[in-house]
Write an enzyme that holds these catalytic residues in place. Structure first.
Site, PDB file in Angstrom:
ATOM      1  N   ARG A   1      -0.325  -1.415  -7.381  1.00 33.31           N
ATOM      2  CA  ARG A   1      -0.633  -2.523  -6.458  1.00 33.31           C
ATOM      3  C   ARG A   1      -1.594  -3.508  -7.127  1.00 33.31           C
ATOM      4  NH1 ARG A   1      -1.414  -4.106  -0.884  1.00 33.31           N
ATOM      5  NH2 ARG A   1      -3.604  -4.402  -0.334  1.00 33.31           N
TER       6      ARG A   1
ATOM      7  N   ARG B   1       0.863  -1.174   0.000  1.00 31.05           N
ATOM      8  CA  ARG B   1       0.000   0.000   0.000  1.00 31.05           C
ATOM      9  C   ARG B   1       0.905   1.231   0.000  1.00 31.05           C
ATOM     10  NH1 ARG B   1      -2.323  -3.508   3.937  1.00 31.05           N
ATOM     11  NH2 ARG B   1      -4.410  -4.232   3.336  1.00 31.05           N
TER      12      ARG B   1
ATOM     13  N   HIS C   1      -1.994   2.967  -6.262  1.00 33.69           N
ATOM     14  CA  HIS C   1      -2.927   1.869  -6.013  1.00 33.69           C
ATOM     15  C   HIS C   1      -3.095   1.003  -7.262  1.00 33.69           C
ATOM     16  CE1 HIS C   1      -5.550   0.029  -3.132  1.00 33.69           C
ATOM     17  NE2 HIS C   1      -6.582   0.045  -3.955  1.00 33.69           N
TER      18      HIS C   1
ATOM     19  N   LYS D   1      -2.516  -2.806   7.969  1.00 38.16           N
ATOM     20  CA  LYS D   1      -3.766  -2.414   8.623  1.00 38.16           C
ATOM     21  C   LYS D   1      -4.024  -3.283   9.845  1.00 38.16           C
ATOM     22  CE  LYS D   1      -6.256  -0.570   4.637  1.00 38.16           C
ATOM     23  NZ  LYS D   1      -7.487  -0.669   3.820  1.00 38.16           N
TER      24      LYS D   1
ATOM     25  N   HIS E   1      -4.622  -8.754   2.764  1.00 39.00           N
ATOM     26  CA  HIS E   1      -6.084  -8.795   2.877  1.00 39.00           C
ATOM     27  C   HIS E   1      -6.494  -9.739   4.003  1.00 39.00           C
ATOM     28  CE1 HIS E   1      -6.615  -7.569  -1.628  1.00 39.00           C
ATOM     29  NE2 HIS E   1      -6.424  -6.537  -0.836  1.00 39.00           N
TER      30      HIS E   1
END
Length: 309
Positions: free
Chosen positions: A258, A160, A255, A184, A281
């Site tokens: 990515r 990211r 992005h 994240k 993810h």
């Protein structure tokens, strides 16, 4: 509808957050003006709904409150699937932004799905476009070497943009060819990268980075010409300018690189779960959208080359 789309009707905190989000959409996401207006209108609608029900904080927001709002929107007139999808996308983006900026402690919209069949396929560069984008700069200035190294590492790892610009020097193991990333939700993952990216990073650390620091210290791998951490907006500009210089006219962003990383891996037979781990993810269904991209490519090949296509 009994609640307002006008920001002036909101309490000060909501106005502030809406203003920050609008700036983010323009400066970092590079949304067109009509898209910014649509997104902020949808978010204003939701914030107005909460305010009129006596809720002026976005922490501890429940799924019941979210679904009550969505149901309320469809009571008088059922919105088109595209409108409902955009409304949820806007709110997902808003709460994702607030969570990344640490304005809320959790993101309740992670559990909210888009209407069935409404997912847009992620955009990706072709492999030839990636080759053009990653062509070494003709003039190997300190900044040009840094930018080329960043773009190469981004495509090699699928990081990211926030992870790339804040990547600590200590997180990269050049001998083993792995990056340790804290993504994240403070979840750690290891991402491998190949010899091309490793050699470029090694040369950058020994040369351009050392010279850019001018004797200063920094924990970050990639630094600005002032020796500080780079912003996401600045790297977006670098990506866009490099693409234009390479003759790529698509509306490119970090992005999309990515997306290209994931799409090209799957095109060449990579395991879906391995791609999920590298992208960070939590849910494999998020990664599965890239299989639709792959299936679309296969259909194009079949149509173009099968004798009875």
């Amino acid at each position: 509808m009994p609640f307002s789309r006008t920001p002036s009707s909101l309490p000060p905190l909501f106005k502030e957050l809406l203003g920050l989000f609008s700036t983010y959409l323009i400066a970092e996401r590079r949304f067109a003006l009509n898209s910014v207006e649509a997104y902020t209108s949808d978010v204003t609608l939701f914030l107005s709904y909460l305010h009129l029900r006596g809720k002026d904080s976005l922490d501890q927001l429940t799924l019941a409150e979210i679904y009550d709002f969505l149901e309320h929107c469809s009571e008088n007139k059922k919105p088109a699937k595209s409108t409902a999808s955009r409304r949820i996308s806007a709110l997902k983006s808003f709460f994702d932004y607030l969570f990344r900026e640490k304005r809320i402690s959790s993101n309740p919209f992670l559990a909210v799905d888009l209407p069935k069949g409404s997912h847009n396929l992620p955009k990706a560069l072709s492999e030839k476009e990636v080759q053009r984008l990653l062509t070494p700069p003709q003039k190997a200035t300190l900044i040009a070497v840094r930018d080329h190294t960043m773009l190469t590492l981004l495509y090699a790892t699928g990081l990211r943009v926030s992870e790339l610009v804040t990547l600590p020097l200590a997180a990269i193991n050049l001998d083993a060819g792995f990056i340790r990333v804290l993504g994240k939700g403070n979840k750690e993952r290891l991402i491998p990268f190949g010899d091309v990216a490793r050699d470029l990073v090694k040369e950058y650390v020994a040369g351009s980075r050392r010279l850019l620091l001018k004797g200063k210290n920094s924990k970050y791998l990639f630094i600005s010409n002032r020796g500080t951490c780079m912003t996401r907006l600045r790297f977006w500009q670098i990506t866009r300018n490099t693409a234009l210089a390479a003759g790529i006219t698509k509306n490119i962003s970090p992005h999309i690189i990515r997306h290209s990383f994931a799409t090209h891996l799957l095109n060449h037979g990579a395991d879906l779960r391995a791609v999920q781990m590298m992208l960070g993810h939590t849910d494999i269904t998020t990664t599965q959208i890239y299989t639709h991209v792959d299936n679309k490519r296969l259909k194009e090949i079949h149509r173009n080359f099968h004798p009875r296509g």
